[in-house]
Motif scaffolding. Structure first.
Motif, PDB file in Angstrom:
ATOM      1  N   UNK A  55     -19.498  25.324  -2.698  1.00 17.20           N
ATOM      2  CA  UNK A  55     -20.256  24.214  -2.120  1.00 17.20           C
ATOM      3  C   UNK A  55     -19.488  22.911  -2.046  1.00 17.20           C
ATOM      4  N   UNK A  56     -18.611  22.706  -3.024  1.00 15.99           N
ATOM      5  CA  UNK A  56     -17.888  21.436  -3.070  1.00 15.99           C
ATOM      6  C   UNK A  56     -16.465  21.679  -3.553  1.00 15.99           C
ATOM      7  N   UNK A  57     -15.472  21.551  -2.648  1.00 21.21           N
ATOM      8  CA  UNK A  57     -14.095  21.894  -3.031  1.00 21.21           C
ATOM      9  C   UNK A  57     -13.430  20.861  -3.950  1.00 21.21           C
ATOM     10  N   UNK A  58     -14.066  19.689  -4.125  1.00 24.94           N
ATOM     11  CA  UNK A  58     -13.407  18.649  -4.928  1.00 24.94           C
ATOM     12  C   UNK A  58     -13.587  18.905  -6.418  1.00 24.94           C
ATOM     13  N   UNK A 106      -2.760  31.360  -8.827  1.00 24.71           N
ATOM     14  CA  UNK A 106      -3.083  32.727  -8.397  1.00 24.71           C
ATOM     15  C   UNK A 106      -4.468  32.787  -7.740  1.00 24.71           C
ATOM     16  N   UNK A 107      -5.361  31.928  -8.207  1.00 28.42           N
ATOM     17  CA  UNK A 107      -6.758  31.995  -7.767  1.00 28.42           C
ATOM     18  C   UNK A 107      -7.106  31.008  -6.664  1.00 28.42           C
ATOM     19  N   UNK A 108      -6.391  29.877  -6.623  1.00 27.20           N
ATOM     20  CA  UNK A 108      -6.799  28.810  -5.696  1.00 27.20           C
ATOM     21  C   UNK A 108      -5.623  28.267  -4.905  1.00 27.20           C
ATOM     22  N   UNK A 109      -5.956  27.853  -3.671  1.00 21.39           N
ATOM     23  CA  UNK A 109      -5.005  27.068  -2.898  1.00 21.39           C
ATOM     24  C   UNK A 109      -5.350  25.607  -3.165  1.00 21.39           C
ATOM     25  N   UNK A 110      -4.333  24.792  -3.380  1.00 20.24           N
ATOM     26  CA  UNK A 110      -4.592  23.401  -3.788  1.00 20.24           C
ATOM     27  C   UNK A 110      -4.257  22.436  -2.656  1.00 20.24           C
ATOM     28  N   UNK A 111      -5.075  21.408  -2.543  1.00 18.84           N
ATOM     29  CA  UNK A 111      -4.802  20.379  -1.546  1.00 18.84           C
ATOM     30  C   UNK A 111      -5.165  19.019  -2.143  1.00 18.84           C
ATOM     31  N   UNK A 112      -4.518  17.954  -1.626  1.00 21.09           N
ATOM     32  CA  UNK A 112      -4.860  16.616  -2.143  1.00 21.09           C
ATOM     33  C   UNK A 112      -6.104  16.102  -1.436  1.00 21.09           C
ATOM     34  N   UNK A 113      -6.758  15.108  -2.035  1.00 23.84           N
ATOM     35  CA  UNK A 113      -7.933  14.487  -1.409  1.00 23.84           C
ATOM     36  C   UNK A 113      -7.444  13.448  -0.404  1.00 23.84           C
ATOM     37  N   UNK A 114      -6.361  12.754  -0.761  1.00 28.27           N
ATOM     38  CA  UNK A 114      -5.851  11.712   0.130  1.00 28.27           C
ATOM     39  C   UNK A 114      -4.326  11.859   0.188  1.00 28.27           C
ATOM     40  N   UNK A 115      -3.741  11.433   1.286  1.00 31.44           N
ATOM     41  CA  UNK A 115      -2.286  11.575   1.428  1.00 31.44           C
ATOM     42  C   UNK A 115      -1.558  10.462   0.661  1.00 31.44           C
ATOM     43  N   UNK A 119       0.841   8.378 -19.505  1.00 35.47           N
ATOM     44  CA  UNK A 119       0.780   7.985 -18.083  1.00 35.47           C
ATOM     45  C   UNK A 119      -0.359   8.732 -17.405  1.00 35.47           C
ATOM     46  N   UNK A 120      -1.250   7.987 -16.793  1.00 34.15           N
ATOM     47  CA  UNK A 120      -2.359   8.617 -16.062  1.00 34.15           C
ATOM     48  C   UNK A 120      -2.506   7.940 -14.700  1.00 34.15           C
ATOM     49  N   UNK A 121      -3.314   8.548 -13.807  1.00 38.89           N
ATOM     50  CA  UNK A 121      -3.652   7.885 -12.559  1.00 38.89           C
ATOM     51  C   UNK A 121      -4.622   6.747 -12.872  1.00 38.89           C
ATOM     52  N   UNK A 122      -4.583   5.670 -12.063  1.00 41.33           N
ATOM     53  CA  UNK A 122      -5.576   4.603 -12.301  1.00 41.33           C
ATOM     54  C   UNK A 122      -6.973   5.171 -12.003  1.00 41.33           C
ATOM     55  N   UNK A 123      -7.024   6.127 -11.089  1.00 42.17           N
ATOM     56  CA  UNK A 123      -8.239   6.928 -10.874  1.00 42.17           C
ATOM     57  C   UNK A 123      -7.914   8.320 -11.389  1.00 42.17           C
ATOM     58  N   UNK A 124      -8.860   8.977 -12.094  1.00 45.43           N
ATOM     59  CA  UNK A 124      -8.547  10.336 -12.565  1.00 45.43           C
ATOM     60  C   UNK A 124      -8.176  11.255 -11.395  1.00 45.43           C
ATOM     61  N   UNK A 125      -7.195  12.129 -11.615  1.00 41.46           N
ATOM     62  CA  UNK A 125      -6.706  12.986 -10.524  1.00 41.46           C
ATOM     63  C   UNK A 125      -7.763  14.026 -10.163  1.00 41.46           C
ATOM     64  N   UNK A 126      -8.085  14.056  -8.861  1.00 43.33           N
ATOM     65  CA  UNK A 126      -9.004  15.076  -8.335  1.00 43.33           C
ATOM     66  C   UNK A 126      -8.268  15.807  -7.225  1.00 43.33           C
ATOM     67  N   UNK A 127      -8.554  17.092  -7.049  1.00 41.66           N
ATOM     68  CA  UNK A 127      -7.905  17.871  -5.989  1.00 41.66           C
ATOM     69  C   UNK A 127      -8.940  18.708  -5.260  1.00 41.66           C
ATOM     70  N   UNK A 128      -8.550  19.156  -4.044  1.00 43.06           N
ATOM     71  CA  UNK A 128      -9.423  20.086  -3.305  1.00 43.06           C
ATOM     72  C   UNK A 128      -8.934  21.501  -3.569  1.00 43.06           C
ATOM     73  N   UNK A 129      -9.844  22.375  -3.912  1.00 41.23           N
ATOM     74  CA  UNK A 129      -9.464  23.760  -4.217  1.00 41.23           C
ATOM     75  C   UNK A 129     -10.178  24.720  -3.267  1.00 41.23           C
ATOM     76  N   UNK A 130      -9.429  25.703  -2.767  1.00 42.36           N
ATOM     77  CA  UNK A 130     -10.039  26.760  -1.958  1.00 42.36           C
ATOM     78  C   UNK A 130      -9.699  28.075  -2.632  1.00 42.36           C
ATOM     79  N   UNK A 131     -10.711  28.931  -2.795  1.00 41.63           N
ATOM     80  CA  UNK A 131     -10.474  30.215  -3.470  1.00 41.63           C
ATOM     81  C   UNK A 131      -9.602  31.093  -2.571  1.00 41.63           C
ATOM     82  N   UNK A 132      -8.562  31.693  -3.141  1.00 42.70           N
ATOM     83  CA  UNK A 132      -7.676  32.565  -2.351  1.00 42.70           C
ATOM     84  C   UNK A 132      -8.372  33.877  -2.036  1.00 42.70           C
TER      85      UNK A 132
END
Ligand code: HEM
Length: 459
Positions: free
Chosen positions: A144-147, A426-435, A446-459
């Motif tokens: 339902x939600x890849x993020x 092995x399970x997911x294809x990964x993509x960024x939310x923003x370029x 060291x961290x992101x100023x915003x917590x890191x979120x990614x888009x995942x699609x099940x392989x």
């Protein structure tokens, strides 16, 4: 290096520039230190008072001298105890991170046993159990939600793995309570938080309000309560201990360790053993998402390896490309980005006199971008770690430290990183939310100023 070269003078930051740099250090120490290096060079002194010297060092030769060649003269424990502003000493007590000399040696000897090949491999069932649960959760969620909140999920998972493998696999920990108290404690005791408190107290004082900052103590009280219950349960043999707690109990029974020692070592592990690995995995996944071609190649490397040896476990496979990727990730985002030491005696580094009691600061974030050693150092380039390109750069790259105080948990961290990154890939294809490249900042890690979120699609 002593005596080999004529004496030189360490550049001093001019007094009128100190406030600007101090504000910079509070806002974003990564950027501020790099800017200071651009202005003053590879060694300079931030002198805040007559007898104080805070010497920043950013050359591999100087780093080698401090962390290795003359390491006996440079104490971590004393440096961290001095900067009591962060309250790290209250938190970590006299555990391995804070100790020095014979005290450190005894602790190091005891804890080394946790990182033998056999001990590391014995953590596999718990790693697989936790990873399996996370993959099942994400598989369901991404329909339902890849993020996915990768950073937060990694932190929680690595904390669970750490507690189950190093404390006990039998207890029902209140993971959220521990996590909140710990992250709260680290945040609330940051220089930034204490500076804000001082400003608030200063502003409210004329109104007759006596503002007191107690947040960091509240978090520490919670962590102390948790540790106290765990240590009591251990000593009363109410549960079967694992890893760290098993060896601490054995020592306690031989009267070699006290309750306080166990509490302190627990806090040292809570502090050093999962946030670092979780953050390293997060940034590695981010790089896979941001560089699809590399993601495809790493995935092919995995597929080919499975095809060749279908029965070999992931942890026993060799993944040269993944190794390059992890190394480059730790170069750009070294989770532990700064080192502090105190010089016991006066010393000379490349002709520069170091007064006794100087505090030395090394930023691996800046060192890993030193233009002489890393051309286009801000850019992601896994070829940096191909054998011929890495030659001669041992001390220009220190994600796990150097010398005898280097990370004792390195082999475990590398083992966990390989299994978890490959398991997710092995399970997911990964993509960024923003370029856009994530903005980063640092407290202790060291961290992101915003917590890191990614888009995942099940392989
Ligand atoms: C990617 C993951 C990790 C990174 C980047 C990392 C980095 C570091 C660094 C740079 C130091 C040395 C700091 C200095 O010299 O001032 C250090 C020390 C330490 N690390 Fe790690 N670490 C990681 C994972 C772990 C794990 C998994 C454990 C334990 C299970 C661990 C336990 C420790 C301890 C106990 C020390 C203090 C060692 C001593 O003083 O002898 N670390 N780590």
């Amino acid at each position: 290096m002593e005596g080999a070269i004529d004496s030189k003078t360490i550049p001093l930051i001019p007094g009128h520039k100190i406030p600007v740099h101090a504000i910079g250090l509070l806002n974003n120490p990564l950027k501020a230190i790099s800017k200071m290096i651009d202005s003053y060079g590879d060694i300079f002194n931030l002198k805040l008072a007559k007898d104080s010297n805070i010497i920043f060092v950013n050359h591999p030769d100087y780093v080698k001298h401090i962390l290795k060649d003359n390491q006996e003269n440079y104490s971590r424990g004393n440096a961290v105890k001095q900067s009591s502003i962060t309250g790290l000493h209250d938190f970590l007590g006299n555990g391995i991170f804070m100790s020095d000399d014979e005290d450190w040696e005894a602790q190091h000897k005891l804890l080394k046993g946790l990182f033998s090949v056999t001990a590391i491999e014995s953590t596999l069932p718990i790693i697989e159990d936790e990873l399996g649960k996370l993959i099942a959760k994400w598989s369901h969620q991404v329909i339902n939600n890849p993020t996915v909140e990768v950073e937060e999920e990694m932190l929680l998972m690595m904390m669970r793995i750490m507690l189950r493998t190093q404390v006990s696999n039998e207890l029902n920990f209140d993971y959220n309570a521990i996590f909140n108290a710990l992250t709260g404690r680290v945040e609330a005791s940051s220089v930034k938080a204490l500076f804000r408190y001082q400003l608030k107290a200063f502003t409210l004082k004329p109104l007759g309000i006596n503002y007191k900052y107690t947040k960091h103590q509240e978090y520490l009280d919670t962590l102390n309560d948790i540790a106290d219950k765990l240590v009591s349960g251990l000593i009363n043999e109410e549960y079967k201990p694992s890893g760290l707690f098993a060896i601490m109990l054995a020592d306690y029974k031989l009267n070699k360790t006290t309750r306080t020692d166990i509490r302190d070592q627990f806090m040292n592990f809570v502090f050093a053993a999962f946030d670092t690995t979780a953050t390293a995995i997060t940034w590695t996944l981010y790089h896979l998402a941001a560089y699809p071609k590399i993601q495809q190649q790493v995935n092919e490397e995995l597929a080919t390896s499975i095809q060749k040896e279908p029965d070999t476990h992931i942890s026993n496979r060799q993944f040269p490309l993944l190794q390059l990727l992890i190394k480059e990730t730790l170069r750009l985002y070294p989770p532990v980005w700064s080192y502090a030491r105190e010089a016991a005696e006066s010393d000379t580094i490349n002709g520069y006199p170091i007064p006794a009691k100087s505090i030395i600061v090394i930023s691996s974030y800046a060192l890993h971008r030193h233009p002489e050693f890393w051309p286009s150092g801000d850019n992601f380039n896994i070829a940096n770690f191909e054998k011929e390109n890495f030659k001669g750069k041992t001390f220009a790259y220190i994600p796990f430290g150097q010398g005898k105080r280097m990370c004792v948990g390195r082999a475990l961290a590398e083992y966990q990183m390989q299994i978890i990154v490959e398991g997710i890939l092995q399970q997911f294809q990964l993509d960024t939310i923003s370029k856009k490249k994530p903005e980063i900042n640092a407290n202790i890690i060291i961290k992101g100023t915003e917590p890191v979120r990614l888009k995942l699609v099940k392989r």
